[in-house]
Each structure stands twice: as C-alpha cells, then as structure tokens.
Design an enzyme around this catalytic site. Structure first.
Site, PDB file in Angstrom:
ATOM      1  N   PRO A  47      -4.827   0.669  18.551  1.00 48.18           N
ATOM      2  CA  PRO A  47      -4.515   0.181  17.205  1.00 48.18           C
ATOM      3  C   PRO A  47      -4.571   1.238  16.090  1.00 48.18           C
ATOM      4  O   PRO A  47      -4.233   0.934  14.945  1.00 48.18           O
ATOM      5  CB  PRO A  47      -5.570  -0.907  16.960  1.00 48.18           C
ATOM      6  CG  PRO A  47      -6.652  -0.659  17.936  1.00 48.18           C
ATOM      7  CD  PRO A  47      -6.055   0.051  19.095  1.00 48.18           C
TER       8      PRO A  47
ATOM      9  N   HIS B  57       0.844  -1.203   0.000  1.00 44.84           N
ATOM     10  CA  HIS B  57       0.000   0.000   0.000  1.00 44.84           C
ATOM     11  C   HIS B  57       0.873   1.244   0.000  1.00 44.84           C
ATOM     12  O   HIS B  57       1.664   1.444   0.900  1.00 44.84           O
ATOM     13  CB  HIS B  57      -0.916   0.014   1.235  1.00 44.84           C
ATOM     14  CG  HIS B  57      -2.119  -0.860   1.079  1.00 44.84           C
ATOM     15  ND1 HIS B  57      -3.328  -0.563   1.641  1.00 44.84           N
ATOM     16  CD2 HIS B  57      -2.290  -2.012   0.402  1.00 44.84           C
ATOM     17  CE1 HIS B  57      -4.200  -1.500   1.307  1.00 44.84           C
ATOM     18  NE2 HIS B  57      -3.598  -2.402   0.571  1.00 44.84           N
TER      19      HIS B  57
ATOM     20  N   TYR C 267      -9.437   5.670   7.094  1.00 48.80           N
ATOM     21  CA  TYR C 267      -9.572   6.032   8.507  1.00 48.80           C
ATOM     22  C   TYR C 267     -10.589   7.156   8.562  1.00 48.80           C
ATOM     23  O   TYR C 267     -10.356   8.221   7.977  1.00 48.80           O
ATOM     24  CB  TYR C 267      -8.243   6.547   9.067  1.00 48.80           C
ATOM     25  CG  TYR C 267      -7.202   5.472   9.318  1.00 48.80           C
ATOM     26  CD1 TYR C 267      -7.110   4.837  10.554  1.00 48.80           C
ATOM     27  CD2 TYR C 267      -6.283   5.109   8.335  1.00 48.80           C
ATOM     28  CE1 TYR C 267      -6.151   3.863  10.806  1.00 48.80           C
ATOM     29  CE2 TYR C 267      -5.317   4.130   8.575  1.00 48.80           C
ATOM     30  CZ  TYR C 267      -5.253   3.513   9.811  1.00 48.80           C
ATOM     31  OH  TYR C 267      -4.302   2.556  10.050  1.00 48.80           O
TER      32      TYR C 267
ATOM     33  N   LYS D 271       0.534   0.148  15.056  1.00 49.81           N
ATOM     34  CA  LYS D 271       1.919   0.050  15.528  1.00 49.81           C
ATOM     35  C   LYS D 271       2.225  -1.139  16.444  1.00 49.81           C
ATOM     36  O   LYS D 271       3.389  -1.412  16.742  1.00 49.81           O
ATOM     37  CB  LYS D 271       2.294   1.348  16.282  1.00 49.81           C
ATOM     38  CG  LYS D 271       2.449   2.540  15.369  1.00 49.81           C
ATOM     39  CD  LYS D 271       3.781   2.508  14.636  1.00 49.81           C
ATOM     40  CE  LYS D 271       3.796   3.345  13.400  1.00 49.81           C
ATOM     41  NZ  LYS D 271       3.622   2.631  12.138  1.00 49.81           N
TER      42      LYS D 271
ATOM     43  N   TYR E 111       3.821   6.623  10.086  1.00 44.28           N
ATOM     44  CA  TYR E 111       2.975   5.480   9.728  1.00 44.28           C
ATOM     45  C   TYR E 111       3.812   4.358   9.100  1.00 44.28           C
ATOM     46  O   TYR E 111       3.605   3.181   9.406  1.00 44.28           O
ATOM     47  CB  TYR E 111       1.846   5.912   8.780  1.00 44.28           C
ATOM     48  CG  TYR E 111       0.739   4.889   8.692  1.00 44.28           C
ATOM     49  CD1 TYR E 111      -0.358   4.936   9.548  1.00 44.28           C
ATOM     50  CD2 TYR E 111       0.794   3.849   7.759  1.00 44.28           C
ATOM     51  CE1 TYR E 111      -1.367   3.980   9.494  1.00 44.28           C
ATOM     52  CE2 TYR E 111      -0.216   2.887   7.702  1.00 44.28           C
ATOM     53  CZ  TYR E 111      -1.289   2.964   8.569  1.00 44.28           C
ATOM     54  OH  TYR E 111      -2.282   2.007   8.508  1.00 44.28           O
TER      55      TYR E 111
HETATM   56  P1  RFL Z   1       0.947 -11.708  21.775  1.00 43.26           P
HETATM   57  O1  RFL Z   1       0.490 -11.777  20.368  1.00 43.26           O
HETATM   58  O2  RFL Z   1      -0.042 -11.365  22.822  1.00 43.26           O
HETATM   59  O3  RFL Z   1       1.618 -13.105  22.122  1.00 43.26           O
HETATM   60  C1  RFL Z   1       2.004 -13.461  23.438  1.00 43.26           C
HETATM   61  C2  RFL Z   1       1.977 -14.972  23.531  1.00 43.26           C
HETATM   62  O4  RFL Z   1       2.400 -15.345  24.842  1.00 43.26           O
HETATM   63  C3  RFL Z   1       1.557 -16.371  25.341  1.00 43.26           C
HETATM   64  N1  RFL Z   1       1.597 -16.322  26.812  1.00 43.26           N
HETATM   65  C4  RFL Z   1       2.306 -17.186  27.572  1.00 43.26           C
HETATM   66  N2  RFL Z   1       3.048 -18.249  27.238  1.00 43.26           N
HETATM   67  C5  RFL Z   1       3.635 -18.932  28.265  1.00 43.26           C
HETATM   68  N3  RFL Z   1       3.469 -18.614  29.593  1.00 43.26           N
HETATM   69  C6  RFL Z   1       2.720 -17.548  29.942  1.00 43.26           C
HETATM   70  N4  RFL Z   1       2.552 -17.240  31.219  1.00 43.26           N
HETATM   71  C7  RFL Z   1       2.088 -16.790  28.924  1.00 43.26           C
HETATM   72  N5  RFL Z   1       1.296 -15.687  28.912  1.00 43.26           N
HETATM   73  C8  RFL Z   1       1.016 -15.429  27.640  1.00 43.26           C
HETATM   74  C9  RFL Z   1       0.189 -16.050  24.740  1.00 43.26           C
HETATM   75  O5  RFL Z   1      -0.665 -17.177  24.694  1.00 43.26           O
HETATM   76  C10 RFL Z   1       0.570 -15.526  23.348  1.00 43.26           C
HETATM   77  O6  RFL Z   1       0.581 -16.565  22.380  1.00 43.26           O
HETATM   78  O7  RFL Z   1       2.158 -10.683  21.954  1.00 43.26           O
HETATM   79  P2  RFL Z   1       3.367 -10.342  20.928  1.00 43.26           P
HETATM   80  O8  RFL Z   1       3.985 -11.597  20.390  1.00 43.26           O
HETATM   81  O9  RFL Z   1       4.228  -9.344  21.624  1.00 43.26           O
HETATM   82  O10 RFL Z   1       2.659  -9.647  19.667  1.00 43.26           O
HETATM   83  C11 RFL Z   1       2.024  -8.397  19.784  1.00 43.26           C
HETATM   84  C12 RFL Z   1       0.899  -8.270  18.768  1.00 43.26           C
HETATM   85  O11 RFL Z   1       0.044  -9.403  18.878  1.00 43.26           O
HETATM   86  C13 RFL Z   1       0.076  -6.983  18.970  1.00 43.26           C
HETATM   87  O12 RFL Z   1       0.922  -5.896  19.259  1.00 43.26           O
HETATM   88  C14 RFL Z   1      -0.750  -6.612  17.721  1.00 43.26           C
HETATM   89  O13 RFL Z   1      -1.727  -7.577  17.436  1.00 43.26           O
HETATM   90  C15 RFL Z   1      -1.437  -5.250  17.897  1.00 43.26           C
HETATM   91  N6  RFL Z   1      -2.295  -4.871  16.762  1.00 43.26           N
HETATM   92  C16 RFL Z   1      -1.767  -4.341  15.590  1.00 43.26           C
HETATM   93  N7  RFL Z   1      -0.435  -4.211  15.451  1.00 43.26           N
HETATM   94  C17 RFL Z   1       0.089  -3.748  14.282  1.00 43.26           C
HETATM   95  O14 RFL Z   1       1.309  -3.620  14.187  1.00 43.26           O
HETATM   96  N8  RFL Z   1      -0.700  -3.414  13.182  1.00 43.26           N
HETATM   97  C18 RFL Z   1      -2.047  -3.523  13.248  1.00 43.26           C
HETATM   98  O15 RFL Z   1      -2.717  -3.273  12.232  1.00 43.26           O
HETATM   99  C19 RFL Z   1      -2.639  -3.970  14.492  1.00 43.26           C
HETATM  100  N9  RFL Z   1      -3.958  -4.094  14.606  1.00 43.26           N
HETATM  101  C20 RFL Z   1      -3.683  -5.003  16.870  1.00 43.26           C
HETATM  102  C21 RFL Z   1      -4.500  -4.605  15.763  1.00 43.26           C
HETATM  103  C22 RFL Z   1      -4.258  -5.558  18.021  1.00 43.26           C
HETATM  104  C23 RFL Z   1      -5.623  -5.687  18.093  1.00 43.26           C
HETATM  105  N10 RFL Z   1      -6.148  -6.264  19.290  1.00 43.26           N
HETATM  106  C24 RFL Z   1      -7.162  -7.229  19.324  1.00 43.26           C
HETATM  107  C25 RFL Z   1      -5.453  -6.083  20.557  1.00 43.26           C
HETATM  108  C26 RFL Z   1      -5.858  -4.723  15.816  1.00 43.26           C
HETATM  109  C27 RFL Z   1      -6.443  -5.237  16.994  1.00 43.26           C
HETATM  110  C28 RFL Z   1      -7.959  -5.294  17.014  1.00 43.26           C
HETATM  111  C1  PHB Z   2      -6.361  -4.138  10.529  1.00 38.40           C
HETATM  112  O1  PHB Z   2      -6.414  -4.378   9.307  1.00 38.40           O
HETATM  113  O2  PHB Z   2      -6.693  -4.981  11.372  1.00 38.40           O
HETATM  114  C2  PHB Z   2      -5.883  -2.817  10.991  1.00 38.40           C
HETATM  115  C3  PHB Z   2      -5.395  -1.905  10.059  1.00 38.40           C
HETATM  116  C4  PHB Z   2      -4.967  -0.657  10.486  1.00 38.40           C
HETATM  117  C5  PHB Z   2      -5.029  -0.327  11.825  1.00 38.40           C
HETATM  118  C6  PHB Z   2      -5.498  -1.249  12.767  1.00 38.40           C
HETATM  119  C7  PHB Z   2      -5.936  -2.496  12.332  1.00 38.40           C
HETATM  120  O3  PHB Z   2      -4.626   0.903  12.224  1.00 38.40           O
END
Ligand code: RFL
Ligand code: PHB
Length: 389
Positions: A292, A72, A200, A296, A384
C-alpha cells in the site's frame, strides 16, 4: 438467466464496471460472495488518482466525491526529524483526492440500486464454464438454489482470493510475487489529522504513515512484524510507537483517542499474466496486488476497469474487437509501472530485517536525492498522481 457480462465480485472494481456498463446500455449481473454490509465494513484505500475520479464522473456518480473529497496538492516525506514536501500540482499540474474506499463503494452500491441493476449477494461456489468458447456461463448457489447465468463475457473482479484467476490453467498462467517481511498495523480514530497532508515517515524504528479520511477521522499506520496480532496492540501502545516514528513537531501536536478499527495487512507485490483467458478478463486485486505504500491498489483496479469498459463498449456499440484482444497487454503495461513505483516506495521507507549498514546508507542516499533533486521529485509526483491511461 442470461446477461451480456457476468461480473464476479462486488468490490469497487466490479461495481464500477457494472455502473459504467449500465450507462452504456450494456447488461450485467454482479455476483458477490458476501453481504453489502460486510463489503462496506472493510477499511482500505484512501487516496484516489484523478483517473479514478474521472471514471466516477463518467459513471455519473462523482457528486459526493466531488463535494466531500479532500483535494491534496502534495505530500510530506519524513526521515527521522527532517521533513520535506513534494508538491504534486507544481510538478505535474494534478492533485490527488482523499476519499475512502468505503465511501466509493457506498456510492457505487447506491447508484446500482437506484438504477435497478442486478447484484446477487451471498453467492457460493461460483464456477466459470467454457470461458474459451463463445458461449461461456457461470454457475453458483444463492438463496439455497443452484443457478446458471449464460453470458458473452465474464469479468473476474473477485479480489486476490477469488476464483477467477484460478480458472486460468497453470500451464497458461504465470505468477510473479514478492512477499515483504513485515505488515502494516493500521488504526482509524475519530481525531483530527495531525497535518493537512499525508506524512510518509522513514524512521529507525520502522515506517509510519499519517493519513486521514476527513477533519475528524484519521488513519494511521506503523510497520510491524508479521507475527504481531492487532488485538495484542493496545491503543496506547500504538500511539506511543507512532509518536516515536514521526518527526517531533508532528508527535507533539498529534491528537490521540480510542481506535474505532485496528487491523494488520501483510505487504505483497503480485502480478498474474495474462489478465485474459478467452472470454474471461481479470481486473483489480484478482490480477495484481501492490504494497500500500504508493496508494496504488484501488487506482490500478480503476485503470483495468477503464480498459475493459472501453473494450466492451467498442465491441457492443462499434463492432470492434481490438480493445478486447489487446486488454491484457494494455492493462499489464500500466500495472507493471505501478508495481515498480509501489516496490520502490516500500524499499525507500521501510526497515528490512536483513538490511545491512550498506543498504541503510543506500536508503538514506535515495531519500536525500529525492529531497534535493527536482527531477527525482517530478518522477515521484508523476507516479503518485497516476500515470496516464
Ligand atoms: P476487493 O475489494 O477485494 O473486492 C473483491 C470482491 O469480490 C468478492 N469475492 C467473490 N464474490 C463472488 N464469488 C467469489 N468466489 C468471490 N471471491 C471474492 C469479495 O467478497 C469482494 O467483495 O477487490 P477489488 O474490487 O479489485 O478492489 C481492490 C481494492 O480493494 C484494493 O486494491 C485496495 O483496497 C488497496 N489499497 C489501497 N489502494 C489504493 O488505491 N489507495 C490506497 O490508499 C490503498 N490503501 C489498500 C490500502 C489496501 C489495504 N489492505 C487492507 C489490503 C490500505 C490497506 C491497508
Ligand atoms: C490510507 O489513507 O489508508 C492510505 C493512504 C496512503 C497510502 C496507503 C493508505 O499509501
């Protein structure tokens, strides 16, 4: 059992680190509390910075991302019925890539399995011992037996609710937090995205985001009260609300369909300092959370992994501990900038319950400034696409 690095958490942070270490010939064991299927069922991030893509390349697993990810070059910002575009490539020379976190994690699991790297699933009671000595170890139960792994270093990649951060004593740990008074209701649907680029949208009814995973998989979000429950939102109610929040032109061409996932995520900004305690290093969501809005979360996890991977490589392969000693300060410098950007974008685009008429005017002026100023667009684009590591 003995290994060089114990990695707690088999999410994207832990798996990416394990794969990079494996390539460098450094032995690691990953401990994951859940099953692989459970981790892969979580629908989360969708936007990857170039830095993330580069790390996947360095780990030798960017093949599918490069062939299936969507590049993108910019994004759309809407305010009411008016839309303007920020061109990332024109302003920074760099695009972002749309490729779901689920797919990243799937690729990382496949690579680890193919290389014979160790992952222990369904671990319980993971406890970190002696992190401030040069002989740390981790104990846990798996498959009904108590186990102990001795190691040199521990990477705490266990997300926001993990044990690693809690291991650092309160007297040392300082936490900074802002909880926003709303959440994001998100759905995934097997429909073509409404636009080639993300939209957005700031609307009088609250924020909305049109995103995607591929040509026939869309991801949409609407800002909602924290008291809402996903199961109380019918698909029709979601589509109606989304259409009211995006420009008419987009609403008219929006293709709707049944949702295949629906969930609410609360919005939070959070940082813990320091990100290192003796031989324990915190990475990703274990150390920091962003709302989100700036996409980031996963990308800040990647920069932590980059710094820690290079620090460990320098230690094992070059005999230098400068990276290890400087990890927390270096990682935090970039994290706080990403926190600022995510907080700014959240403030720019959402409706706040206690927003005054003056606050609204400020938000409108900020959006108009972003629309009209080359400098403001460059600042937005630079953040971004991701600040340099
Ligand atoms: P995770 O993915 O939470 O993984 C942690 C893992 O550790 C395990 N765990 C344990 N294992 C052993 N012993 C324990 N005591 C434990 N406790 C926990 C868990 O089961 C899990 O498997 O953390 P990690 O690896 O640091 O990754 C971070 C990302 O998942 C998170 O920052 C992103 O998903 C955030 N996020 C977004 N980030 C982006 O860069 N771009 C995006 O577009 C974006 N969109 C989003 C998002 C997060 C969202 N939500 C639901 C929070 C959109 C959403 C809606
Ligand atoms: C997504 O596609 O899940 C998404 C994209 C951009 C954002 C957050 C989530 O800022």
């Amino acid at each position: 059992m003995r290994t060089q690095v114990v990695i707690i958490g088999g999410g994207p942070s832990g798996l990416l680190l394990s794969q990079l270490l494996l390539k460098a010939g450094i032995d690691a064991v990953v401990l994951e509390r859940r099953t692989q299927d459970y981790v892969l069922s979580r629908i989360r991030a969708g936007i990857l910075e170039q830095g993330f893509v580069n790390l996947m390349r360095e780990a030798g697993i960017a093949g599918r991302l490069e062939s299936e990810g969507f590049v993108h070059d910019g994004t759309l910002i809407a305010a009411g019925n008016e839309t303007f575009r920020i061109d990332f490539v024109e302003r920074t020379g760099t695009p972002v890539v749309v490729y779901g976190q689920t797919e990243v994690t799937r690729d990382l699991y496949a690579a680890r399995e193919a290389a014979g790297g160790r992952i222990i699933y369904e671990t319980d009671g993971v406890t970190i011992h002696d992190a401030r000595t040069d002989r740390p170890y981790v104990t846990f139960t798996a498959g009904g037996t108590e186990q102990r792994i001795d190691c040199d270093y521990i990477a705490g990649c266990d997300g926001f609710h993990g044990v690693s951060r809690q291991t650092i004593p309160d007297t040392v740990r300082k936490e900074y937090e802002k909880v926003y008074p709303f959440g994001w209701l998100g759905i995934l649907s097997e429909t073509p995205p409404v636009d080639d680029e993300l939209i957005y949208a700031n609307s009088a009814r609250g924020f909305a985001l049109c995103s995607m995973r591929n040509e026939n998989l869309s991801r949409y979000y609407v800002q909602c009260p924290l008291s809402d429950r996903a199961e109380d939102w019918s698909d029709d109610a979601f589509w109606d609300e989304l259409k009211r929040r995006i420009p008419e032109e987009a609403a008219d061409k929006l293709v709707t369909g049944p949702s295949i996932e629906k969930s609410i995520a609360p919005l939070r900004s959070f940082v813990t300092e320091p990100m290192q305690w003796g031989r324990l290093f915190l990475c990703g969501d274990a150390a920091h959370i962003v709302p989100p809005t700036g996409a980031k979360g996963l990308n800040t996890a990647a920069s932590d992994i980059h710094y820690l991977y290079h620090a460990l490589k320098d230690h094992y392969l070059e005999g230098s501990d400068a990276g290890i000693e400087g990890y927390s300060a270096k990682a935090l410098l970039r994290i706080w900038k990403a926190e600022r950007f995510s907080w700014w974008m959240t403030n720019l685009l959402h409706r706040f319950p206690d927003q005054t008429a003056f606050d609204l005017k400020m938000q409108q002026a900020e959006i108009a400034f972003l629309r009209d100023s080359d400098a403001a667009q460059t600042v937005m684009a630079e953040n971004y696409v991701g600040l340099p590591y």
